[in-house]
Design an enzyme around this catalytic site. Sequence first.
Site, mmCIF file in Angstrom:
data_model
loop_
_atom_site.group_PDB
_atom_site.id
_atom_site.type_symbol
_atom_site.label_atom_id
_atom_site.label_comp_id
_atom_site.label_asym_id
_atom_site.label_seq_id
_atom_site.Cartn_x
_atom_site.Cartn_y
_atom_site.Cartn_z
ATOM 1 N N GLY A 445 0.802 -1.233 0.000
ATOM 2 C CA GLY A 445 0.000 0.000 0.000
ATOM 3 C C GLY A 445 0.818 1.259 0.000
ATOM 4 C CB SER A 446 2.597 3.066 2.626
ATOM 5 O OG SER A 446 3.352 2.053 3.249
ATOM 6 C CB CYS A 656 2.832 -7.475 8.780
ATOM 7 S SG CYS A 656 2.380 -5.925 9.580
ATOM 8 C CG HIS A 707 9.627 -4.020 9.564
ATOM 9 N ND1 HIS A 707 8.655 -4.649 8.826
ATOM 10 C CD2 HIS A 707 8.976 -3.104 10.316
ATOM 11 C CE1 HIS A 707 7.472 -4.136 9.138
ATOM 12 N NE2 HIS A 707 7.641 -3.197 10.036
#
Length: 769
Positions: A445-446, A656, A707
């Site tokens: 999405g981002s 997630c 991450h």
Amino acid sequence: MSPSSTTPPATVHGYPRQGPNRELKKAIEGYWAGRVTAADLRTAAAGLRRDTWRRLTEAGIAEVPTGDFSLYDHVLDATVAVGAVPERHRAAVEADPLDGYFAMARGTQAVAPLEMTKWFDTNYHYLVPELGPDTAFAANSSKAVGELREAIALGHTARPVLVGPLTYLLLAKPAPGVAADFRPLTLLDRLLPVYAELLADLRAAGAEWVQLDEPALVQDRSPAELNAAARIYRDLGALADRPRILVATYFGRAGEALPILARAPIEGVALDFTGPGAANLDELAAVGGLPGKRLVAGVVDGRNIWINDLEKSLATLATLLGLADRVDVAPSCSLLHVPLDADAERDLDPQVARWLAFARQKTDETVLLARALSQGTHTLTAELAANRADLASRAASALTHDPAVRARAGAATAEHARRARTYPERAEAQRARLGLPLLPTTTIGSFPQTTELRTARADLRAGRLGADGYRERMEAEVREVIAYQEKAGLDVLVHGEPERNDMVQYFAEQLTGYLATRHGWVQSYGTRYVRPPVLAGDISRPHPMTVDWYRFAQDLTDRPVKGMLTGPVTMLAWSFVRDDQPLADTARQVALALREEVTDLEAAGAAVIQVDEPALRETLPLRAADRPAYLAWATGAFRLSTSGVRADTQIHTHMCYAEFGEIMTAIDELDADVISLEAARSHMQVAHELAGAGYPREVGPGVYDIHSPRVPGTEEAAALLRAGLAAIPAERLWVNPDCGLKTRGWPETRASLEHLVEAARLVRAELTG
């Protein structure tokens, strides 16, 4: 209540680390970028610790915690303290302990980081210890001893805090290459002597008490695990050279572990008496209390931001005074999980602001309760009257009760929460409409939230940039994101969410019933901080929230663009939720507001709509008996938000950084057409779990760990994709990152996504010959 002969001390389990203006985040990220030296980073960290201890002592806290401060994560700190550094990171740690520490947390281009997942049922992420039959522990007390000595030198009475040995082992997982059925708890014989050495070192440094955190004891534990708990605290309690031991449980009731702790030769027990932990009051009485022991009574909610009902807490404390030799007043858990100071929220209505208590206010409430116990409630008449008035104000507010919202929620039926067509029928219609290739590629999405985007948002808030100028800046970013995705070869696109400050806050600011803070930062992981909105009242949607942005993006491309929403459970879990009605009722209100948005997106032409629910697993109650009711309303709320669309509209969801094995049935109950999940750090474990559970729908297990700053190569992504294909048939497998890309930089994002697309093409070619 009559005065006590001694003053019950006030204490806290832990405190927010970031500083009033997130100074820790800035110092650490400056170090990573090369702008801050290691010495300057350590100086900044020491200053934040000093300021925290001073404020706590000035507020009236009798014994400040040390060791709860962390440069990244307290479980990672425990891994260092017991010498359980993974083999792949040992050279880096030996060469430079600070850089090696961050390498374990974030990885490097050459070496993968430790896996990350949620800390019990919170939104805090910890680094998962990796253990195996060959793990050799070794005590490293430098951090714990160093911070204790800092506090003592500054004149504070200090209590070091460590993750307890049982919780540490139960949170660990088998290291890569170790059999999946390896149980880290079998390493207890090796670990206990290390804890004995840590305790001796702390005693030598001046510790009178040490707090060992054992939140794992509020979960359902097997007889073997309970026996291990009994053995741990029998053996540690028998040590001659040690401080007094306080075993801290929190996030719920201690249950079967309570009689074990009551009998153990330790000097103190901390219990939670808020929320589900309220059951500890009766359970403590049933075991005969804690004679001869110190009880740290968590009567102030350490996880939510509402003011305490002081009279209710005083009633609980009055009962507890007869159940232990010494009763300390405390929050229910570390204050890490709440923002720092509600007084900084100058934009809120003053009356509403009086309903809120952040870490500093909770500290004051804790001290006030201790004063009331020792001096008598008659000395605090004004404070108790003000508390009653604030509680009454909240209960009577029009913000908290909207009759129209409640009527609409009451009219929703089970039929509203079921799609009209079965998944096989929907899948056929969706494939015909979308025309996607085998192994379709997408993102979550981002896209990167650059400095320029954050500056534009700050300029809008400050009035330096008008609404039209801000819109133009965001539209320019969407054009770039769409053009990049087309060039990279992604199949299903996103608009990149440049206008969104946070996946929950963005929607909360557009829904009635929510309050937004300006300074309510809470640590999610490492240097990632979020500002959870405050879910204060009944929820409704005054106007569409995302439809215009979807239309703008879809007009730029012929490829499908996903509509992007945050699901009802995550809207609750990542907010400070109201505590004056059942969560199920609040979830239904949010779901109905999102249902309007979903149907408006479909009417605008969206063929793919993603409703993210990353918090479904983290909000799972810690006790199995409480889970069926939660999962029933949680999955029902998701379906209520998504079931009003046609068969050929494809509903995605995303999760997630959680352990999914316990909720496989619930994932199926969501009835989403496609689910994307974190899988890169866990080496596609979730794909095999889904296959083992017979999951019948489409799946996108992540092949890019967002991450970490690492850029996975094409072959690395392809290898993960092949591992996914060993569990999920190609016609049901998607290719995507683990999570959204907002925290990453553009160079690594471009390279990683291009490798991801190339890996999909490579494996697609292998499949088609």
